[in-house]
Structures are given as structure tokens and as C-alpha cells.
Design an enzyme around this catalytic site. Structure first.
Site, PDB file in Angstrom:
ATOM      1  N   ALA A 192      -5.982 -26.758  14.176  1.00  0.00           N
ATOM      2  CA  ALA A 192      -6.155 -27.524  13.009  1.00  0.00           C
ATOM      3  C   ALA A 192      -5.103 -28.283  12.603  1.00  0.00           C
ATOM      4  CB  ALA A 192      -6.752 -26.637  11.710  1.00  0.00           C
ATOM      5  N   THR A 193      -4.950 -29.394  13.330  1.00  0.00           N
ATOM      6  CA  THR A 193      -3.512 -30.086  13.179  1.00  0.00           C
ATOM      7  C   THR A 193      -3.233 -30.488  11.816  1.00  0.00           C
ATOM      8  OG1 THR A 193      -4.929 -32.115  13.689  1.00  0.00           O
ATOM      9  CG2 THR A 193      -3.832 -30.938  15.561  1.00  0.00           C
ATOM     10  N   CYS A 194      -4.277 -30.691  10.744  1.00  0.00           N
ATOM     11  CA  CYS A 194      -3.650 -30.979   9.513  1.00  0.00           C
ATOM     12  C   CYS A 194      -3.009 -29.730   8.692  1.00  0.00           C
ATOM     13  CB  CYS A 194      -5.036 -31.410   8.670  1.00  0.00           C
ATOM     14  SG  CYS A 194      -6.142 -30.083   8.893  1.00  0.00           S
ATOM     15  N   MET A 195      -3.285 -28.645   9.362  1.00  0.00           N
ATOM     16  CA  MET A 195      -2.888 -27.375   8.883  1.00  0.00           C
ATOM     17  C   MET A 195      -1.459 -26.789   9.674  1.00  0.00           C
ATOM     18  SD  MET A 195      -4.277 -27.179   5.869  1.00  0.00           S
ATOM     19  CE  MET A 195      -3.802 -25.674   5.370  1.00  0.00           C
TER      20      MET A 195
END
Length: 1032
Positions: free
Chosen positions: A998-1001
Site C-alpha cells: 500500500a504505497t500511500c501508507m
């Protein structure tokens, strides 16, 4: 009024607090004082009236007596001196006493008699050849005093006659001796005859004339006739007036002359040299003045006045011709010839520098060549802040600028520095002569830099004088031996008592050396180590850094706001110390910035040498706040602050702006729908619809795969980072034709981009916005730009030294040309350059008419720099301008100015050093049962560490959306990288899954693989799958 029952009378009270008696007493005293003053005034009026009557009666009696003597003179000698013979000039004759008693030059008859007397004197002297015996007879020793008295009275009467009739004689004031029939010539030639240096009374006569303010009379005569001189344009021998002045100015009081010193206010310097363009009126006098050592004497007299702060100049002729400006122009014009004399002394050069410095300081700035020569300066005679406009005559400006030419500067510095040895040891402090020479040169050049145009001045100082090595040797020894105080004393007339002595040497050294560095090539700087060795430059950096930190932080002279108010010419007169300190801080920071550029090209000193020792946490906290002194220092001299500290300030500024524009808002109105196979077109069309406020806000991206299906990922920031990395890779690809690569694979705008894309300039604006958005969001992108293009983001000019990064072959050819020993004109080069873009050759002129202008030995340096300018600045000017326009929509110039080009590239792309696996491991969180000592985690870090650099970058992109780590290390990754257990059990089905992210996290979901080989295989497949966000 009702009766109150109290029979006593109530006392009246004066509310002013005084009794009536006291008030009456004061009134009486005032009346007495006024009466006393009235009686005193009456007595003074009566006394004045008696004096006036006495004077009037005396003058009336004298006039009557003179009239009687005149009548008796005419009866005896005739109205035209018909009865005069040579004996009449003797001591026993009454001819001269009577003539000198009654003669009034304003009287036509008396003037005619005086002129005729002078003619007779010339005839008698011509006949006998002996003027002494004519006046004194055969035995002059016994009655010498009487002879001297008569001769000096006669000489003064002749001068006074010309002066009193100057308006009637203005057409004849500059006649030559050949015009012997003209009255002016006769009178002036008589003066010449009476003060010939070989005569026994010469010094006494000249001394008497000077005491009677003869130069003031000459000044008024010259000013009356100078306009006629221009229209008639007399050419030939020296005029009679010039001959008189030439003899009188030779009486300087130096042996064998015995003339006493006169008041400087009535001297030749004050009265004659303040006449505009006096050497045009007296060209032969100029030669005598320079060649006979007179220049040295008179300049020394002026230097004494400067030291005593005495104002000895006459009133200005007009606002166009201030006396100090006329004096400066004439002194400089004559001094040029005096400096070229073989016997020119060191003392004369020091005095000349001091006088010129004093006069130049009073001048308005002449740096702008196309201005109307108009400035406002403070007038000492005007009270308060009222200003008087000074408009210098353009010819006068030209005289001053023309006098301080390369030849003058070369001669002055040669005389001043002629006795200074460059080989003096470090442990030997400068001697007194060196201090005087350096002080005089620095004071003069500092004022010159602030007043006159710099183009020609800088080049001659940098390349034709020893100024840079002499000043460096001096500064190095002063710094080593702590001898700056001696220079402070020498320059006390410019610097205040507590000012550091290194101020003026730095004010001169820094701009000259900076100019030299723009012309010197890489081989001269790094290999030949000219003009300073690399060891000396390292020491110089330390001195400059300490001086700059002292001026800006340790002992600032003014507040940050007031500094801005003293940068103009007018304010520099009112606050000279503040102006000098501000000027030195500017030129020092500019030179240090340039030396840092040289260090970035090829490192010769650690980057930390540029960092100030006093930068601490308090300074950093202040630097992040606008309008503080620390913030001003950060803008002016960012290299004093370590790079990491500046990056923190930069990121905090960006974070503040992002927060103001709702970067963390739940709802985002800017949503892009991007097709992966049309990423550039979709991004261009959708981004161009956003205004500046929208660009500063968050943008959410939804990718559409090659099948037209939206990918499953939800953009919490990670998809946008992936989009930015992909779009920048596509947009800056050289295949697209907007950018080209250097030999080192560095990008710069394609000069021929217009031949490929019709709307190429709009694309450059878009690309500038794209890069700015990546920096604004803190996303590192792998785009290596050429240094000379990054200079354009800082709005800087590129020089010859930047050319190797673009065209090494062209640079080698130009350097060959620079050092070519033969005749350059034989190479048949012209001021043109041929551009070859996509097979189309086009010839462009480097100068107007350049195709017809040969390159010669004199113009080859100009040609070299014009070629470099064309390739580095001119060819890409439109592309760079539009790129910058888009870039500045999001990134302010002040933010970028904190970094040099090398650091700017790090801001854009980071560095490979930032991809540190050990650093990532230290700044990783764990979840779902994992911890730092878990066997799966141990295997994971071993696998990642053994990956190639390329696969490590792919892994980083897989988990964070960006292939580059944070610039300052992974501790600044937001949020910190986290590894979460992906399956609750270690079943075969769970272990067969691939890792996801999860690149946003910044989150990696890692199944608990049993072996290192299995983990490596699955992880390698996942990071190389290019499956977009379908794995989410």
C-alpha cells in the site's frame, strides 16, 4: 450680593500664582531692558554714521588728490606718454609712483596710459635686454626694497586692469604674444616680463600677487573668456594668459623658490583647476604641469586639505559643473600624464589616490550610461532632509570616466605596488609602505567601483595588474599576523575607528577576483592554479567565510530592514560605514558562491569549509521565520548553512503551503483519469486546466490499463507518486524531442524543439509545472539535468567554464584559440556561429555585422565568450524562460535560491547514497506479529541487501511509489516504512501468495515464507511484474 454675616473684606487671589506687585516689577524690568537696548542701538547708529562720513570724506579727498596728480602727470609726460624715456622707470623718476597712485583701470584714459606704459617698457627692455637696470639703475642692492615695491605694484595693476575690463576684452583674453597690438596681450606679456624666474625679485612679486588672491582674478578672467575660446577655436602657440599661469604655478614654495604658502582657498588648485575642462583652454600648461613635477606638489597640497577635512573649493559655476567634479576631472586628466613620468614617486600616487577618493565620493553614480545623469544627494547647506538635485554635465562625466581608463589604472597600481614583493613569508607582517599602498589603492578602487561603469575597469585590474596576488598576499599575512589594525588607522578618513581593517581590501579584492573567475578556464584554475593556488583558495574561503559571518551575524551594523534603505547612492553618503559593510557582505557572498560552483565542478576542498562555525539550532529555528536576520542571511549567503539544515527549512516551508491549501482534506476536487499508454497527453490536457491554487492542492489519480479498465488501487498518495515518476520519465525522454542529452547523459532543452513540436513552448511550461509539482509534493524523480540548465531555474548566467558539460569538443577548440600564440586573424574566423539542427545549417551573427568582422588577437577573448554565451544562454533562452514560468507557479524563487545547482539536482532526484538499506531497516516499523528479530524479517533484509541497485530501486518504488529514498534519509519518510504479516497462518495457500503493498501508507504486506529462496523468488517477481495497482 447677599450679606453672609462676615464683615471682613475677602482678599483677591491671582489664579496665575503671582501677586500684583510681582507682576508690576517684571513689567518694569522689561521696559527698562527695552529702553537700554534702544539707547545702545542709537549709539551704534551714530557711530556707524560717523565712520561712513569719515570714509566718504577720506575717499573724496583721495579722489581729488588723484585727479590733481593725474593732471600733473599728463602735463609732464603727455596723455599718451609722449615724453617718457627709459630713465622714467628709474628710482629717481616720479613717473611710476604718480602712475601707480592715480591709475584706475575702469577709466578709459588711465587704461590707455597703462597700456602705453607697458608698450614702452617692452621697447626699452628689448633695446637694452636688461629689465633690472631699467628699474633699479646700476646699483640696486642699496634700494632693493623700493624696487621690489614698485615692480610688484606695477605687476598687480596690470593684472587688475585685465580683470576689471575682462567683459570688454573677452574676445581677446586668450590671444597669443604675436598679437602685440592688442591691449590684453600687452598687459599680460608685461606680467610675464616682470616675473621671469631668473629676475631677483621674481619670488617676491609672485608672492605678493598670490597674497592679493591673483588666482581668483585669473579664474574670473578665464571663466569670462572660455566660451569665446570655444567659438573661435584658437590653435597655435600658448596664449599670453597661459604663459603667465605657467610661470606663477612654478612657485610652489619648494627650493629655490622662497614664496610663502598661501591659503588653500586662493590656490591654483582651488581656483584654476576647478574651471571646467581647463586643459582644453591651456594644453601647453597641462604638459608643463605634468612634466615638471608640479602635479606632485599641488596634489600633495590637496591631500593635506583632504586629511584636514578642509573645504577650500569656490562656489559652483552651475549645478551642471560642481567645483569638486571639475577639479576631479582636471586632476585625473593631468595625473595620467604625471604617472607616466619615469620620476613619478610613490608619495605622489598615494596623494593622488587620496584626493581622487575624496572627490569621487561626492560624485553621483555614473554606472548607468543611458541615464539623464540625474540623482539626488544631500546638500550640507540645506536643513533637514530637503534634497537638491544635481545634474552633471555629460561632457564632464565623460572627462572623468575617460580619465580613469585602463592605462591610468595600470600606471597607478604599478607605482603603488612597485615596491611590494609577492614572495614575502607568511610570518612577516606587512610593513608600513605596504599598508599605505594597499590602503590608498583599496580606498580609491572601492569608491570607483561604486561610481563609474565597471566593464573596462574590471578587466584591466584582473588581467593587466598585480592587484589580485598583491591583495591576497597582503590579506593572508594580515590575517596570519593579526595586523588589520594598522590598515584601519590608515583608512580612518573612510572607516570609523572601530571598523575592521579587512573591509576595504575585501570590497576591492572580491569583485575583481570574481570577474577574473568568469574569464579563467578550467585548466588555468585547476591545473595551472592561476591566479591563486588551490591551497591559497582553501585559505581564502576560510577568511571570506569568517568575515561574512562577522558582518551578517556576529556584529551586524544595521537591522535587516535598514540595510535595504542604504543601497542607493544618496543613502551611501549619509551612512558610509553601513554602506561599506553592506557592500562587502554582498561581494563576499557572491565570490564565495562562485568558489562553491568551482568546487562543485571538481572538488578541491570539503563542502563543510563553506559552512559558518556559528550555525546552531537557534539560528536554524530563526532562519525558517520570514523577516528575521537569520532568514535574510539564508537568502543572501545560503552556503553558510549546512545543506541538510536548508533542506529541512525548505521542506517545512513546502509543508506549510500544502497545509494552507488543504493537502490533508478528505475531499479532493482535482482528480485525474490517466491512461497508462497515453500518460503524457492525458496529463498535459488535464494539468493545463488547473490554476495555481488547484496545482498547490492535492491531486488524486486513477490509472486506466491497456484494456480500458480502471485499476483497483485507491489513491491515498501512493498512486500519485507512481504517476509523477512515470509522467516525468516519459515527458523528459529525449525520444520526445523536447530535451537533449549531453555526453554525460545530462538533460537540457533541445534548441531545435520548435522544429519537432509546433507548441513546444507550451510543453516547456507544462514540464516546468510538472517538475515543480514533484518538488512541491516532496517526490524525488530520476531526471539528471545539466548544470547549465539548472542555472536557468536560478535565473543565473552561464560562462565559458560551464561549456564542457554541454560540448567538450567546442570547449577544447575555444581554449586552444584562447592560448593560440600566432596571429588569430590568419585563421579566417568571423563573429558568426553555425547552428546545425536536424541536418539544417543556419548561420547566426554573434555581433551586429559579425559576418564581416574578423576575429583578431585583440578580440579573440570576446569571440570565445560570445560563442559560449550563444550555446549556453542564447540558444535555449525561450525554452528555459517558459520552463521557468511553469516552475515558478509552485516553487518560489526565494526557495530555490537557498541551493546551488548541484544541491538543486539533489532536491530533484536525491542521490544513490540515499538508498541505504541499513538506514531503511533502522527506520522500519513492524505489525501483524512481525518484529525486528523475527526469522522472516531477518531473511527479508538479507534478500533486499543482496539485490542489485536497480532491483533495490524497484523494491523501493513497489513499497513507496518512488524509486528514490527521502533526501535526508528514511527517518523522514512519511509515514515510516512498515512490514505487516500478510496471512494469519503459514498454510501452503498463504505461502503461495505474492507480497503486496500500500504505497500511500509505505506498507509492505509480506507472507511468512519458510525459506530465504522462496522469499527472494516471490519478492523479485512482485517488484518486476509491472502490474500497476492490480496487486493491491
Amino acid at each position: 450680593m447677599f450679606f453672609s454675616g462676615d464683615p471682613s473684606t475677602r482678599k483677591r487671589v491671582d489664579l496665575g500664582g503671582r501677586s500684583t506687585k510681582e507682576r508690576d516689577r517684571q513689567k518694569l524690568l522689561e521696559q527698562t531692558r527695552l529702553e537700554r537696548n534702544r539707547r545702545l542701538s542709537l549709539r551704534q547708529q551714530n557711530a556707524a554714521a560717523l565712520k561712513i562720513q569719515k570714509c566718504f570724506r577720506g575717499r573724496k579727498v583721495v579722489a581729488v588728490e588723484r585727479s590733481k596728480v593725474r593732471e600733473q602727470f599728463f602735463r609732464t609726460y603727455g596723455k599718451l606718454c609722449q615724453n617718457v624715456d627709459r630713465d622714467c622707470f628709474g628710482l629717481d623718476s616720479k613717473f611710476l609712483p604718480q602712475l601707480l597712485y592715480f591709475v584706475d583701470a575702469k577709466n578709459v584714459g588711465d587704461f590707455s596710459v597703462l597700456v602705453e606704459t607697458c608698450r614702452l617698457l617692452h621697447r626699452f627692455v628689448q633695446d637694452s635686454g636688461d629689465i633690472v637696470s631699467l628699474f633699479a639703475g646700476m646699483d640696486c642692492s642699496s634700494r632693493q626694497a623700493l624696487v621690489d615695491y614698485r615692480v610688484k605694484q606695477f605687476a598687480y595693476v596690470c593684472l587688475k586692469a585685465v580683470h576689471q575690463n575682462r567683459n570688454q576684452l573677452k574676445n581677446h583674453l586668450f590671444m597669443t604674444p604675436e598679437e602685440s597690438s592688442i591691449a590684453t596681450t600687452v598687459l599680460l606679456e608685461t606680467l610675464v616680463l616682470l616675473i621671469v624666474p631668473k629676475l631677483p625679485w621674481a619670488c617676491k612679486i609672485v608672492g605678493y600677487l598670490l597674497q592679493r588672491k591673483a588666482f581668483t582674478l585669473f579664474r574670473e578672467i578665464v571663466l569670462t573668456g572660455k566660451d569665446i575660446m570655444k567659438t573661435h577655436n584658437f590653435i597655435g602657440k600658448a596664449s599670453s594668459l597661459e604663459r603667465v599661469l605657467a610661470i606663477i604655478i612654478s612657485h610652489t614654495g619648494r627650493k629655490p623658490c622662497i614664496c610663502s604658502n598661501i591659503d588653500p582657498r586662493w590656490s591654483f588648485s582651488s581656483q584654476i583647476l576647478t574651471v571646467p575642462f581647463v586643459w582644453q583652454l591651456f594644453p601647453y600648461l597641462k604638459v608643463d604641469f605634468a612634466a615638471r613635477g608640479l602635479c606632485q606638489d599641488y596634489i600633495h597640497q590637496m591631500a593635506l586639505c583632504v586629511q584636514n577635512h578642509a573645504n577650500v573649493l569656490p562656489d559652483d559655476i552651475s549645478t551642471e559643473f560642481p567645483s569638486y567634479a571639475c577639479l576631479l576631472g582636471n586632476v585625473l586628466e593631468s595625473a595620467g600624464a604625471a604617472l607616466s613620468q619615469p620620476d613619478c614617486s610613490f608619495e605622489m600616487a598615494v596623494d593622488l589616490a587620496a584626493v581622487s577618493t575624496f572627490l569621487l565620493e561626492a560624485l553621483p553614480s555614473m554606472k548607468s550610461s543611458n541615464r539623464e545623469s540625474s540623482v539626488f544627494v544631500e546638500d550640507d547647506m540645506i536643513m533637514g532632509d530637503e534634497l537638491m538635485e544635481i545634474v552633471l554635465n555629460k561632457d564632464l562625466e565623460q572627462q572623468i570616466c575617460g580619465a580613469i581608463d585602463p592605462r591610468f589604472l595600470l600606471q597607478l597600481t604599478n607605482v603603488l605596488f612597485g615596491g611590494i614583493s609577492l614572495g614575502s613569508g607568511m610570518h612577516d607582517g606587512p610593513n608600513d609602505k605596504e599598508v599605505v599602498a594597499v590602503g590608498a589603492a583599496c580606498a580609491f578602487l572601492h569608491v570607483t567601483f561604486n561610481t563609474l561603469p565597471l566593464e573596462k575597469i574590471m578587466t584591466v585590474l584582473a588581467y593587466r595588474t598585480e592587484l589580485v596576488p598583491v591583495l591576497w598576499n597582503f590579506m593572508k599575512r594580515c590575517h596570519e599576523n593579526q595586523k588589520w589594525s594598522s590598515l584601519s588607522e590608515q583608512l580612518s578618513y573612510i572607516l570609523s575607528g572601530d571598523a575592521p581593517g579587512w573591509l576595504l581590501p575585501l570590497a576591492v579584492f572580491c569583485p575583481v577576483y570574481k570577474h577574473m573567475l568568469t574569464i579563467v578556464d578550467n585548466e588555468e584554475f585547476y591545473e595551472q592554479e592561476k591566479p591563486l593556488s588551490l591551497k591559497d583558495i582553501r585559505y581564502l574561503i576560510i577568511i571570506l567565510r569568517q568575515a561574512l559571518w562577522h558582518l551578517l551575524w556576529v556584529n551586524p551594523s544595521t537591522s535587516s530592514n535598514s540595510v535595504k534603505s542604504i543601497t542607493n547612492t544618496y543613502a551611501s553618503k549619509r551612512h558610509p560605514m553601513e554602506f561599506i559593510q553592506h557592500k562587502v557582505s554582498v561581494v563576499t557572498s557572491e565570490l564565495l558562491s562562485q568558489l562553491q560552483d568551482w568546487n562543485n565542478r571538481r572538488e578541491f576542498t570539503p563542502p563543510s569549509d563553506f559552512h559558518a562555525d556559528g550555525v546552531n539550532d537557534f539560528f536554524i529555528s530563526q532562519a525558517a521565520i520570514e523577516n528575521t536576520r537569520a532568514n535574510d542571511i539564508l537568502k543572501q549567503a545560503p552556503f553558510l548553512v549546512p545543506f541538510t539544515s536548508r533542506v529541512k527549512i525548505f521542506t517545512s516551508q513546502l509543508a506549510a503551503v500544502r497545509q494552507r491549501h488543504g493537502s490533508h482534506a478528505v475531499y479532493t476536487r482535482n482528480r485525474f483519469r490517466i491512461r497508462r499508454d497515453h500518460i503524457l497527453e492525458d496529463a498535459y490536457n488535464q494539468m493545463n486546466q488547473l490554476n495555481e491554487d488547484d496545482l498547490r492542492g492535492p491531486i488524486r489519480v486513477t490509472f486506466v490499463n491497456e484494456f480500458g479498465v480502471e485499476e483497483a488501487g485507491i489513491d491515498g498518495g501512493g498512486i500519485f507518486k507512481d504517476f509523477m515518476e512515470n509522467i516525468t520519465r516519459a515527458a523528459f525522454d529525449v525520444q520526445y524531442g523536447l530535451f537533449k542529452e549531453t555526453a554525460d547523459h545530462l538533460l537540457y532543452p533541445n534548441p531545435g524543439s520548435g522544429m519537432i513540436h509546433e507548441q513546444h513552448l507550451q510543453f516547456f511550461t507544462f514540464l516546468g509545472t510538472l517538475l515543480a509539482k514533484a518538488m512541491f509534493e516532496g517526490i524525488l524523480v530520476d531526471i539528471p539535468f545539466a548544470t547549465f540548465f539548472l542555472s536557468k531555474l536560478k535565473q543565473k548566467y552561464n560562462y565559458l567554464n560551464d561549456l564542457p558539460s554541454l560540448d567538450p569538443e567546442l570547449y577544447r577548440h575555444l581554449i586552444f584559440l584562447k592560448h593560440y600564440k600566432g596571429d588569430v586573424s590568419e585563421l579566417e574566423l568571423y563573429f558568426v556561429i553555425v547552428n546545425n539542427e536536424y541536418g539544417e545549417q543556419r548561420e547566426e551573427e554573434l555581433l551586429p555585422g559579425g559576418k564581416n568582422q574578423h576575429v583578431t588577437n585583440e578580440t579573440v577573448i570576446t569571440f570565445i565568450h560570445l560563442v559560449a554565451n550563444h550555446r549556453l544562454n542564447y540558444q535555449i533562452r525561450q525554452q528555459s524562460s517558459h520552463f521557468l514560468r511553469g516552475f515558478q507557479q509552485l516553487i518560489q524563487k526565494g526557495w530555490i535560491d537557498m541551493f546551488n545547482e548541484h544541491e538543486l539536482q539533489l532536491l530533484i532526484s536525491g542521490s544513490l547514497e540515499s538508498l541505504d538499506v541499513d538506514d531503511l531497516r533502522l527506520n522500519t516499523n513492524y505489525a501483524g506479529g512481525y518484529h525486528s528479530d523475527h526469522y522472516v524479517i531477518e531473511m527479508f533484509w538479507e534478500v533486499v541487501k543482496n539485490f542489485s541497485l536497480e532491483n533495490q530501486k524497484k523494491f523501493l518504488k513497489f513499497v513507496t511509489g518512488c524509486s528514490r529514498g527521502p533526501l535526508l534519509g528514511f527517518r523522514y519518510l512519511e509515514p515510516l516504512f512498515c512490514i505487516q504479516r500478510a496471512a494469519g497462518s503459514a498454510s501452503e495457500e498463504a505461502l503461495d501468495r505474492l507480497p503486496t503493498s500500500a504505497t500511500c501508507m509505505n506498507l509492505l504486506k509480506l507472507p511468512p515464507y519458510r525459506s530465504k529462496e522462496q522469499l527472494e523468488k516471490k519478492l523479485f517477481y512482485a517488484i518486476n511484474a509491472d502490474a500497476g495497482f492490480d496487486l493491491s
